[in-house]
Design a protein around this motif. Structure first.
Motif, PDB file in Angstrom:
ATOM      1  N   GLU A 193       0.829  -1.202   0.000  1.00 23.68           N
ATOM      2  CA  GLU A 193       0.000   0.000   0.000  1.00 23.68           C
ATOM      3  C   GLU A 193       0.864   1.253   0.000  1.00 23.68           C
ATOM      4  O   GLU A 193       0.595   2.217  -0.732  1.00 23.68           O
ATOM      5  N   ALA A 194       1.932   1.247   0.798  1.00 26.14           N
ATOM      6  CA  ALA A 194       2.834   2.404   0.848  1.00 26.14           C
ATOM      7  C   ALA A 194       3.478   2.658  -0.508  1.00 26.14           C
ATOM      8  O   ALA A 194       3.691   3.804  -0.916  1.00 26.14           O
ATOM      9  N   GLN A 195       3.781   1.584  -1.239  1.00 29.00           N
ATOM     10  CA  GLN A 195       4.460   1.721  -2.526  1.00 29.00           C
ATOM     11  C   GLN A 195       3.563   2.262  -3.622  1.00 29.00           C
ATOM     12  O   GLN A 195       4.041   2.534  -4.725  1.00 29.00           O
ATOM     13  N   ARG A 196       2.287   2.451  -3.321  1.00 27.24           N
ATOM     14  CA  ARG A 196       1.405   3.108  -4.294  1.00 27.24           C
ATOM     15  C   ARG A 196       1.700   4.598  -4.386  1.00 27.24           C
ATOM     16  O   ARG A 196       1.281   5.262  -5.332  1.00 27.24           O
ATOM     17  N   ASP A 197       2.415   5.104  -3.399  1.00 25.76           N
ATOM     18  CA  ASP A 197       2.852   6.505  -3.438  1.00 25.76           C
ATOM     19  C   ASP A 197       3.792   6.682  -4.629  1.00 25.76           C
ATOM     20  O   ASP A 197       4.772   5.941  -4.760  1.00 25.76           O
ATOM     21  N   PRO A 198       3.522   7.641  -5.518  1.00 25.82           N
ATOM     22  CA  PRO A 198       4.388   7.844  -6.695  1.00 25.82           C
ATOM     23  C   PRO A 198       5.856   8.024  -6.344  1.00 25.82           C
ATOM     24  O   PRO A 198       6.738   7.616  -7.109  1.00 25.82           O
ATOM     25  N   GLU A 199       6.136   8.598  -5.178  1.00 27.24           N
ATOM     26  CA  GLU A 199       7.527   8.794  -4.786  1.00 27.24           C
ATOM     27  C   GLU A 199       8.229   7.478  -4.468  1.00 27.24           C
ATOM     28  O   GLU A 199       9.459   7.426  -4.443  1.00 27.24           O
TER      29      GLU A 199
END
Length: 226
Positions: A193-199
């Motif tokens: 879920e955290a890796q859905r952040d574009p950064e």
């Protein structure tokens, strides 16, 4: 008498090699099913025994520890992959043998389709070798080494410029890289879920793509070194 009691009695009465193999296969089948539901580290011998319908005492008649079960399953899965792999490798083109990059890409994509094998390879150093007797470890690792030797022979037949020693090194690197990359390609729900952040897009790991690239770099280096 309960069903579990009946099965325990049957296991105790197994005498012939054929009967013992049938019992061992039942345990292996239960381990395979459990691995589709949870990681290796969460599967206890108690849970495995319960799934087979036996006491732990009866299970250890065939495998001394839960690690021994999974090491056996690893070797069987590896043997099956090696048997099926030739059909998945690229055929020679009009200009001769397939390129090394095509072979390493096919290796990576073939492995990516075998989650059970990759799960077990990623647990090899951290889980499977931790709770075995020296004799069991020797037996399993000798069988494992022979299988990797067969895989190296297959790789060398498809990348003919590799020496036998270089092919064995490439196979060793394949195992190590699979063990390292597979967990990162299959993170926990929170990390995913955290890796859905574009950064954080650059932290996502496409297993087949990353392994194929890594093996191609490895082959290029091995061919350069000679």
């Amino acid at each position: 008498m309960t069903v579990a009691d009946d099965r325990s009695t049957e296991f105790q009465r197994a005498r012939s090699a054929e009967q013992r193999e049938i019992r061992k296969q039942a345990i292996i089948d239960a381990a395979t099913q459990l691995l589709s539901e949870m990681p290796v580290g969460e599967i206890s011998l108690r849970e495995l025994s319960r799934r087979v319908g036996l006491s732990k005492t009866n299970v250890v008649r065939y495998f001394e520890t839960r690690e021994a079960v999974f090491f056996e399953l690893l070797n069987r899965s590896l043997a099956q992959w090696i048997e099926e792999l030739p059909a998945e490798l690229p055929s020679a083109g009009t200009h001769g043998a397939a390129s090394p990059e095509a072979v390493t890409d096919a290796l990576a994509r073939s492995l990516a389709r075998r989650s059970l094998l990759c799960d077990l390879l990623s647990a090899l150093g951290s889980e499977l070798e931790r709770n075995l007797s020296a004799e069991s470890a020797r037996e399993f690792k000798l069988a494992h080494g022979r299988l990797l030797g067969t895989l190296a022979d297959l790789v060398q037949r498809n990348i003919t410029a590799l020496t036998p020693a270089a092919a064995r090194e490439l196979v060793s690197l394949t195992v190590v890289c699979t063990a390292g990359l597979w967990p990162f390609a299959h993170p926990s729900e929170a990390v995913a879920e955290a890796q859905r952040d574009p950064e954080l897009a650059g932290t996502r790991v496409d297993f087949a793509e990353r392994l194929g690239r890594t093996l191609h770099v490895a082959v290029t280096g091995l061919l350069t070194l000679g």
